[in-house]
Design an enzyme around this catalytic site. Structure first.
Site, PDB file in Angstrom:
ATOM      1  N   ASP A  11     -30.651  86.906  65.470  1.00  0.00           N
ATOM      2  CA  ASP A  11     -30.819  85.892  66.523  1.00  0.00           C
ATOM      3  C   ASP A  11     -31.388  86.395  67.808  1.00  0.00           C
ATOM      4  O   ASP A  11     -30.960  87.469  68.341  1.00  0.00           O
ATOM      5  CB  ASP A  11     -29.600  85.053  66.962  1.00  0.00           C
ATOM      6  CG  ASP A  11     -29.822  83.753  67.721  1.00  0.00           C
ATOM      7  OD1 ASP A  11     -30.683  82.887  67.258  1.00  0.00           O
ATOM      8  OD2 ASP A  11     -29.333  83.772  68.888  1.00  0.00           O
ATOM      9  N   GLU A  64     -28.024 102.882  55.014  1.00  0.00           N
ATOM     10  CA  GLU A  64     -26.980 103.536  54.430  1.00  0.00           C
ATOM     11  C   GLU A  64     -26.225 103.132  53.011  1.00  0.00           C
ATOM     12  O   GLU A  64     -25.641 103.613  52.543  1.00  0.00           O
ATOM     13  CB  GLU A  64     -25.478 103.329  55.239  1.00  0.00           C
ATOM     14  CG  GLU A  64     -25.456 104.569  56.249  1.00  0.00           C
ATOM     15  CD  GLU A  64     -24.427 103.697  57.259  1.00  0.00           C
ATOM     16  OE1 GLU A  64     -23.666 102.993  56.891  1.00  0.00           O
ATOM     17  OE2 GLU A  64     -24.417 104.090  58.702  1.00  0.00           O
TER      18      GLU A  64
END
Ligand code: GLC
Length: 554
Positions: free
Chosen positions: A208, A261
Site C-alpha cells: 500500500d 530468502e
C-alpha cells in the site's frame, strides 16, 4: 508452478469485507473466501490478492492496521488464513495480501504507547512528531494536506487534553499516523512481519502507498496551490517532499532480500504513483519490486490515441528494467470500469461518481475493455465483481457511507464505497446470497441480483462467461503468455489491433478493439472470443462493431 508466475499472472483482488460472508454478520470473512475458492479456480485466475485482513478498527476499510500478525476477528483468525492459503495452493492459486507500511492505526500498540508519553520520547520517535509553527506551536508544522482532505497534521495533546505544541503526521485519515521509516525499529518490525506471513505460506504482498515512506528532511512546505486538496488519486508532481523520495528505494531493496530468502521467492506489487516513467521504473529495478500497479492504464479514457500511447509507455517503462507491464481497470478505490466509461461517454469526468452516465454504452465498453486488457502482455488484475460487469453504486445514501474521506470533505470526495458493495452470488433478496442471513454492511441496489453469479452461471452471453473464456484461452494459448506484442496498422485509426506470439506463427492471437463509431472488417482467423453477443465471424475475419473487442486466431 513456476517461480516467475507473476510475469503473466491474472490476479483477482478480494476486498474481504465484501466478498462472501460465512457467519452471517453482513461482513465478508476468511471462511467466506475459502468457500468460494473453487469459483475462483474455475474462473481461471492465477492468484488472489486479499485487501487488508488484519486486526483493525476499520476506519479506512482495514487500511488502518492495529496488528499485522492477527487477522481481524470479524474475518477469522491466523489459523483460518493459513488454511485458506493451503486450500488455494491445492487449487493452483497463489495468495498475496496487502501490507500497509506507511501508517498504522491509532489503536496500534506503538501509537498508544506514544500517546502515553510526551513528544521527544523514544515512543514518539517511531512516528513523525514535529513542533508546530506560530506562537506556542499552535499551527501545523507545514502546509501538507491529507490525501483524504484537510491538514496532514493533528495536534498531539497531553494527558489532560492540553496542547503540547507538537503535531503528528497522517498523510491519510487522522486515525492513520505515519510511521517514521528512518527508524531502524520500524524497518526491523516490517521485515519480521514479512517473514511471519511468508513462513505461513503467503506468496507475496501488495504494498500500500509504496511511495511515501520517506519524507524530506526538515518537513519543508510543498506549496500546493491554495485550496487544492491532494484528492484520492495520490498523483504526484516532481519533487514533492512526501512522495517518491530516493530513500524509499533502500526499503524495497531490503524487502526484496527478505522475499528472496524464501523458496520459492516471494513477490511484491507496489501501489506506485510516480512522476515520470523513469521514476516508476526505479521501483521495478531487479533488486526492488517485481511489479507495480498501472494507474495510467486504469485512468485512461475511451480514446484510441491515449490508449495506444499508454500501452506503449507502460511496456517501454517496464521494459527499461526487464519488468513485466501490469494492467488494471478496477480496484476498491476507483469507480467500476463500466460506470467510468458510462460517465466518460456522458462527457463527465471518469472519477465522477455521482450518477449512472450512459450506462448501456458503459456496459459495452467495460466488457470490451476487460477483454482487451486480458489480451495484453504482462500481468493483469481483476477486482471482485468486474467479472460480473458490476456497476458503481453511485446512489448509496450518505448515512451508509464509511469511506473516511467522505466525512473529511463533507461528502465532496470519499465515494469509494460505491465499488465496495458486497458481491451478489444469487438473485435471492435480501442479501443476494452474500451471506446466510441476508445481512450486508452496505445496501444492495434493486438490480444487484440480476448481475449475480447464479444468474450469469446459466448465461452464455454474460460478462462472467466472457471472462471465463478469456482466462481459459490465456492458459491454453502460449502466445497469450508470451512477453511481447506488435501493433498491426489499420485503415480505420479508431481500431486498435495487436498481435501476440511469433509474428506470423500458427499460434498467434490477434487482439482488437474498436473505439470508433463505425463497424469495421477485421482480417484474421477463427474467432476465439468476442466482448459482446452477436459478433460473428465472417469470411476471413470478423465484423467488429463500435465499442467491442475480439480475440482472433492470427
Ligand atoms: C491505498 C489504498 C486505499 C487506502 C490508502 C491508505 O491507496 O488502496 O484504499 O485508503 O492507501 O492506506
Amino acid at each position: 508452478m513456476t517461480t516467475d508466475w507473476w510475469r503473466s499472472a491474472v490476479i483477482y483482488q478480494i476486498y474481504p469485507k465484501s466478498f462472501a460472508d460465512a457467519d452471517g454478520d453482513g461482513i465478508g470473512d476468511v471462511a467466506g473466501i475459502r468457500s468460494r475458492l473453487s469459483y475462483l479456480a474455475d474462473l481461471g485466475v492465477d492468484a488472489i490478492w486479499v485487501s487488508p485482513w488484519y486486526r483493525s478498527p476499520d476506519r479506512d476499510g482495514g487500511y488502518d492496521v492495529e496488528d499485522f500478525r492477527q487477522i481481524d476477528p470479524r474475518f477469522g483468525d491466523v489459523e483460518e488464513a493459513v488454511a485458506l492459503i493451503r486450500d488455494a495452493h491445492k487449487l493452483g492459486l497463489r495468495v498475496i495480501a496487502d501490507i500497509v507500511p506507511n501508517h498504522v492505526s491509532d489503536q496500534h500498540r506503538w501509537f498508544r504507547a506514544a500517546l502515553a508519553t510526551t513528544p521527544g520520547s523514544p515512543e514518539w520517535d517511531l512516528f513523525h512528531a514535529v513542533a508546530g509553527t506560530g506562537e506556542g506551536g499552535t499551527r501545523p508544522p507545514n502546509d501538507w494536506r491529507s490525501v483524504f482532505g484537510g491538514s496532514a497534521w493533528d495536534p498531539i495533546l497531553d494527558a489532560a487534553g492540553g496542547a503540547t505544541g507538537f503535531w503528528f503526521l497522517h498523510l491519510f485519515d487522522a486515525t492513520q499516523p505515519d510511521l517514521n521509516w528512518e527508524h531502524p525499529t520500524v524497518r526491523a518490525e516490517f521485515e519480521d512481519i514479512l517473514r511471519f506471513w511468508f513462513e505461513r505460506g503467503l506468496d507475496g504482498f501488495r504494498i500500500d502507498v509504496a511511495t511515501s515512506l520517506i519524507k524530506a528532511p526538515g518537513y519543508p512546505d510543498e506549496h500546493r496551490a491554495p485550496g487544492a486538496d491532494a484528492g484520492l488519486s495520490l498523483e504526484v508532481t516532481e519533487g514533492q517532499p512526501q512522495w517518491n523520495r530516493p530513500g524509499v528505494h533502500d526499503v524495497w531493496r531490503a524487502w526484496r532480500r527478505v522475499a528472496d530468502e524464501h523458496d520459492p521467492p516471494r513477490v511484491f506489487v507496489g501501489e506506485v504513483w510516480a512522476d515520470s516513467p523513469a521514476g516508476l521504473a526505479a521501483y521495478l529495478r531487479p533488486d526492488e519490486l517485481h511489479t507495480v500497479f498501472n494507474f495510467d492504464y486504469m485512468m485512461c479514457p475511451w480514446d484510441v490515441d491515449r490508449l495506444r500511447s499508454v500501452v506503449d509507455a507502460s511496456l517501454s517503462t517496464a521494459g527499461l528494467v526487464g519488468a513485466p507491464a501490469t494492467w488494471v481497470l478496477e480496484s476498491h478505490d476507483k469507480p467500476r470500469v463500466r460506470t467510468r466509461f458510462a460517465l466518460d461517454a456522458a462527457g463527465r469526468d471518469i472519477n465522477d461518481r455521482s450518477g449512472p452516465g450512459e450506462d448501456a454504452l458503459g456496459a459495452l465498453r467495460g466488457r470490451a475493455a476487460t477483454l482487451f486488457m486480458l489480451g495484453l502482455p504482462g500481468s493483469a488484475y481483476l477486482y471482485q465483481g468486474q467479472e460480473l460487469g458490476l456497476r458503481e453504486v453511485w446512489e448509496l445514501p450518505a448515512g451508509a457511507r464509511q469511506d473516511p474521506a467522505f466525512a473529511r470533505t463533507n461528502g465532496a470526495d470519499g465515494l469509494r464505497d460505491g465499488c465496495r458493495v458486497p458481491i451478489p452470488w444469487t438473485d435471492e433478496r435480501p442479501g443476494c446470497g452474500f451471506g446466510p442471513t441476508g445481512a450486508s454492511w452496505l445496501p444492495m441496489p434493486p438490480d444487484w441480483g440480476a448481475m449475480s453469479v447464479a444468474r450469469q452461471d446459466r448465461s452464455e452471453t454474460g460478462v462472467l462467461a466472457l471472462v471465463r473464456r478469456a482466462l481459459r484461452l490465456r492458459r491454453a494459448e502460449p502466445a497469450l503468455r508470451s512477453p511481447g506484442m506488435t501493433w498491426v496498422a489499420q485503415e480505420d485509426p479508431a481500431v486498435l489491433v495487436l498481435r501476440r506470439g511469433q509474428s506470423g506463427g500458427d499460434g498467434d492471437v490477434v487482439v482488437a478493439m474498436n473505439l470508433g463509431g463505425a463497424t469495421v472488417h477485421l482480417a484474421g482467423g477463427a474467432l476465439l472470443a468476442a466482448s459482446a453477443p452477436g459478433i460473428q465471424a465472417v469470411d476471413g475475419g470478423v465484423l467488429l462493431p463500435p465499442d467491442s473487442a475480439v480475440w482472433l486466431r492470427g
